[in-house]
Scaffold this motif. Structure first.
Motif, PDB file in Angstrom:
ATOM      1  N   ASP A  74      78.533  16.026  10.835  1.00 31.41           N
ATOM      2  CA  ASP A  74      77.260  16.378  11.470  1.00 31.41           C
ATOM      3  C   ASP A  74      77.161  15.842  12.897  1.00 31.41           C
ATOM      4  O   ASP A  74      76.478  16.422  13.732  1.00 31.41           O
ATOM      5  CB  ASP A  74      76.102  15.833  10.626  1.00 31.41           C
ATOM      6  CG  ASP A  74      76.106  16.408   9.222  1.00 31.41           C
ATOM      7  OD1 ASP A  74      75.831  17.614   9.081  1.00 31.41           O
ATOM      8  OD2 ASP A  74      76.404  15.650   8.273  1.00 31.41           O
ATOM      9  N   TYR A  75      77.789  14.718  13.137  1.00 33.85           N
ATOM     10  CA  TYR A  75      77.864  14.169  14.503  1.00 33.85           C
ATOM     11  C   TYR A  75      79.321  13.780  14.741  1.00 33.85           C
ATOM     12  O   TYR A  75      79.847  12.893  14.068  1.00 33.85           O
ATOM     13  CB  TYR A  75      76.954  12.960  14.668  1.00 33.85           C
ATOM     14  CG  TYR A  75      77.025  12.304  16.043  1.00 33.85           C
ATOM     15  CD1 TYR A  75      77.136  13.055  17.210  1.00 33.85           C
ATOM     16  CD2 TYR A  75      76.955  10.915  16.177  1.00 33.85           C
ATOM     17  CE1 TYR A  75      77.202  12.454  18.458  1.00 33.85           C
ATOM     18  CE2 TYR A  75      77.002  10.302  17.430  1.00 33.85           C
ATOM     19  CZ  TYR A  75      77.136  11.076  18.563  1.00 33.85           C
ATOM     20  OH  TYR A  75      77.187  10.475  19.798  1.00 33.85           O
ATOM     21  N   ILE A 101      76.255  18.033  16.130  1.00 32.86           N
ATOM     22  CA  ILE A 101      76.067  17.311  17.395  1.00 32.86           C
ATOM     23  C   ILE A 101      77.433  16.753  17.783  1.00 32.86           C
ATOM     24  O   ILE A 101      78.161  16.228  16.939  1.00 32.86           O
ATOM     25  CB  ILE A 101      75.067  16.157  17.241  1.00 32.86           C
ATOM     26  CG1 ILE A 101      73.783  16.631  16.560  1.00 32.86           C
ATOM     27  CG2 ILE A 101      74.752  15.530  18.605  1.00 32.86           C
ATOM     28  CD1 ILE A 101      72.922  15.488  16.026  1.00 32.86           C
ATOM     29  N   ASP A 125      74.912  20.900  19.786  1.00 31.76           N
ATOM     30  CA  ASP A 125      74.235  20.010  20.719  1.00 31.76           C
ATOM     31  C   ASP A 125      75.212  18.961  21.247  1.00 31.76           C
ATOM     32  O   ASP A 125      76.165  18.573  20.556  1.00 31.76           O
ATOM     33  CB  ASP A 125      73.051  19.321  20.039  1.00 31.76           C
ATOM     34  CG  ASP A 125      71.836  20.229  19.924  1.00 31.76           C
ATOM     35  OD1 ASP A 125      71.896  21.358  20.438  1.00 31.76           O
ATOM     36  OD2 ASP A 125      70.828  19.816  19.327  1.00 31.76           O
ATOM     37  N   LYS A 148      71.784  12.442  26.846  1.00 29.33           N
ATOM     38  CA  LYS A 148      71.265  13.656  26.214  1.00 29.33           C
ATOM     39  C   LYS A 148      71.565  14.820  27.156  1.00 29.33           C
ATOM     40  O   LYS A 148      70.772  15.180  28.012  1.00 29.33           O
ATOM     41  CB  LYS A 148      69.761  13.526  25.977  1.00 29.33           C
ATOM     42  CG  LYS A 148      69.119  14.708  25.278  1.00 29.33           C
ATOM     43  CD  LYS A 148      67.612  14.496  25.158  1.00 29.33           C
ATOM     44  CE  LYS A 148      66.940  15.690  24.502  1.00 29.33           C
ATOM     45  NZ  LYS A 148      65.456  15.530  24.451  1.00 29.33           N
ATOM     46  N   ALA A 151      70.696  18.973  24.098  1.00 31.25           N
ATOM     47  CA  ALA A 151      70.319  18.638  22.723  1.00 31.25           C
ATOM     48  C   ALA A 151      68.818  18.723  22.530  1.00 31.25           C
ATOM     49  O   ALA A 151      68.030  18.508  23.455  1.00 31.25           O
ATOM     50  CB  ALA A 151      70.800  17.227  22.382  1.00 31.25           C
ATOM     51  N   GLU A 154      65.242  16.345  18.174  1.00 29.64           N
ATOM     52  CA  GLU A 154      65.626  15.958  16.815  1.00 29.64           C
ATOM     53  C   GLU A 154      67.077  15.487  16.763  1.00 29.64           C
ATOM     54  O   GLU A 154      67.393  14.462  16.150  1.00 29.64           O
ATOM     55  CB  GLU A 154      65.436  17.143  15.864  1.00 29.64           C
ATOM     56  CG  GLU A 154      65.790  16.808  14.413  1.00 29.64           C
ATOM     57  CD  GLU A 154      65.666  18.010  13.485  1.00 29.64           C
ATOM     58  OE1 GLU A 154      65.901  17.835  12.275  1.00 29.64           O
ATOM     59  OE2 GLU A 154      65.346  19.118  13.971  1.00 29.64           O
ATOM     60  N   SER A 155      67.970  16.229  17.411  1.00 30.01           N
ATOM     61  CA  SER A 155      69.376  15.836  17.426  1.00 30.01           C
ATOM     62  C   SER A 155      69.570  14.491  18.129  1.00 30.01           C
ATOM     63  O   SER A 155      70.330  13.629  17.669  1.00 30.01           O
ATOM     64  CB  SER A 155      70.223  16.906  18.125  1.00 30.01           C
ATOM     65  OG  SER A 155      70.280  18.085  17.373  1.00 30.01           O
ATOM     66  N   LYS A 158      68.568  11.670  15.961  1.00 33.79           N
ATOM     67  CA  LYS A 158      69.565  11.385  14.926  1.00 33.79           C
ATOM     68  C   LYS A 158      70.687  10.501  15.470  1.00 33.79           C
ATOM     69  O   LYS A 158      71.130   9.558  14.801  1.00 33.79           O
ATOM     70  CB  LYS A 158      70.145  12.690  14.380  1.00 33.79           C
ATOM     71  CG  LYS A 158      69.184  13.463  13.475  1.00 33.79           C
ATOM     72  CD  LYS A 158      69.807  14.762  13.004  1.00 33.79           C
ATOM     73  CE  LYS A 158      68.839  15.529  12.086  1.00 33.79           C
ATOM     74  NZ  LYS A 158      69.422  16.821  11.628  1.00 33.79           N
TER      75      LYS A 158
END
Length: 445
Positions: A74-75, A101, A125, A148, A151, A154-155, A158
């Motif tokens: 997920d990341y 992400i 993102d 950032k 993105a 929310e991302s 996280k």
């Protein structure tokens, strides 16, 4: 952290690490200890070795390649050399999980962000990071840059949540701001220590074994030089060669070193003093309104503890010899020429930079010490040979950077690394202890 995970909407969230060098492993261990599930890989030939190394950690799964990591995470954090980030993202980026992400841990964000924009799917993102310390430094309280770039809130939230377990001091920057500040704080600092190592190598000396390099300032020079040469060459090459902001600073440092050394050789005392005091005022402020704090960044009694030199016959250490400290004078002259005020970047400073700024500040704020250095530079020839080699080395690193020569950099680094390598054992531990003591002293203050 476990309870935080239970209360969040991130149950089952997986962090992927592509690149399991020293920093990748540090992230894997820290994040997995906090309860995060980790999927990681390095080059395929390292797969079995990594499986064995992490077989006792149930939160870390070692996969064969970045395709497998990218599809399931997920990341995803790319923790690879800045020089190869484009090739690695080109290879694995298209496999990125839908809506994931992606970020990177490189020390130079320009090539990293360009690679992400070029090869990642549009639905991904981009949130990058950079821990401004080495893998053996406790991340607690150390600067952690978050970027950032592309993105949703929310991302980004996280990523903040995942990395909060490092307990680092978060600094929010753009990629351009990051590269400018790291050039200001790291590139020139590294160039100075790389040049010291080259100079001592050229004169075939281990400076802590003689009686010429004694005292707190010399301890910092020696310990940090050894610390840098004990690392992998690409860590410093990528930051210097790939960061456009670093080129002018490393070039200016070489120019400042050469011109100050010329003034010393030619005995032009008035010009030397005028130039150095003008730089002092520009960087550190005028006498009545200094830019430094009321308390020095470093205390002599802390630094004096960390000498590698063994007292002869168990007796007291030899007194320090007067030194012109060309490297420190050139650093301030360089900052002055480029309009850099080092205190402006303290929030993003590495332990090495804080130590380097601390000893530089010490030289310029201790009554009588700067005048002594300038006098030594003109009248005393004790360090002439070392200063000549330092000047040559600084120019050599600057030329290497300007020509973007990675292979030449590697060869220059490797031959000097090999010279000092037999002495790394013990020396690196002393350097780590020195950094730890200085950081602990900062916290007390």
């Amino acid at each position: 952290m476990a309870s935080t995970l239970e209360n969040s909407n991130m149950t089952g969230f997986t962090v992927g690490l592509i690149g399991m060098g020293d920093m990748g492993k540090m992230y894997a261990r820290r994040l997995s200890s906090a309860g995060w599930r980790i999927m990681a890989c390095d080059r395929e030939e390292k797969h079995d070795e990594l499986v064995q190394e992490f077989e006792g950690n149930k939160n870390i799964q070692i996969l064969r390649n970045g395709h497998l990591v990218s599809r399931a995470s997920d990341y995803i954090i790319y923790s690879v050399e800045a020089a190869i980030i484009d090739r690695v993202v080109a290879q694995y980026g298209p496999s990125t999980k839908l809506g994931a992400i992606v970020g990177g841990q490189t020390s130079c964000k320009d090539p990293e962000i360009k690679a992400f924009e070029k090869y990642l799917p549009a639905d991904v993102d981009i949130v990058s990071c950079h821990s401004l310390h080495g893998p053996n430094v406790d991340p607690r309280g150390q600067p952690l840059v978050l970027i950032k770039h592309r993105a949703s809130d929310e991302s980004f939230s996280k990523v903040e949540h995942v990395l909060s377990c490092l307990n680092s001091k978060v600094v929010y920057l753009t990629a351009d701001e990051h590269d400018r500040i790291t050039a200001d704080t790291q590139a020139v600092t590294h160039a100075a220590f790389l040049s010291m190592g080259k100079a001592w190598h050229a004169t075939k000396q281990f400076p802590w074994e003689g009686s010429r390099y004694v005292g707190g300032i010399e301890n910092v020079k020696i310990n940090l030089m050894l610390r840098i040469y004990a690392q992998k060459w690409h860590v410093y090459a990528g930051l210097a060669i790939l960061n456009p902001e670093a080129h002018k600073q490393i070039a200016q440092f070489a120019k400042s070193t050469t011109e100050l050394f010329q003034l010393m050789l030619e005995g032009r005392s008035d010009e030397l003093c005028s130039r150095v005091y003008a730089a002092k005022e520009k960087v550190f402020g005028a006498e009545g309104s200094p830019k430094w704090a009321s308390k020095p960044l470093l205390r002599d009694d802390v630094l004096d503890q960390f000498s590698l030199r063994q007292p002869e016959n168990g007796g007291p250490s030899a007194p320090s010899l007067p030194n012109n400290h060309l490297s420190l004078l050139a650093m301030v002259d360089c900052w002055s020429a480029l309009g850099i005020v080092p205190y402006d970047h303290m929030i993003c400073s590495t332990p090495l930079f804080r130590l380097w700024l601390g000893v530089t500040e010490h030289l310029f704020r201790t009554p009588g010490l700067l005048d002594e250095c300038l006098k030594v530079g003109i009248e005393d020839r004790t360090f002439r040979r070392d200063d000549l080699q330092f000047t040559i080395a600084a120019a050599g690193w600057a030329e290497c950077v300007s020509l973007r020569q990675f292979e030449t950099w590697r060869e220059r680094f490797a031959v000097t690394q090999a010279f000092f390598e037999p002495r790394f054992k013990g020396a690196v531990e002393v350097g780590n202890a020195m950094i730890k003591a200085v950081l602990a002293s900062d916290e007390k203050d």
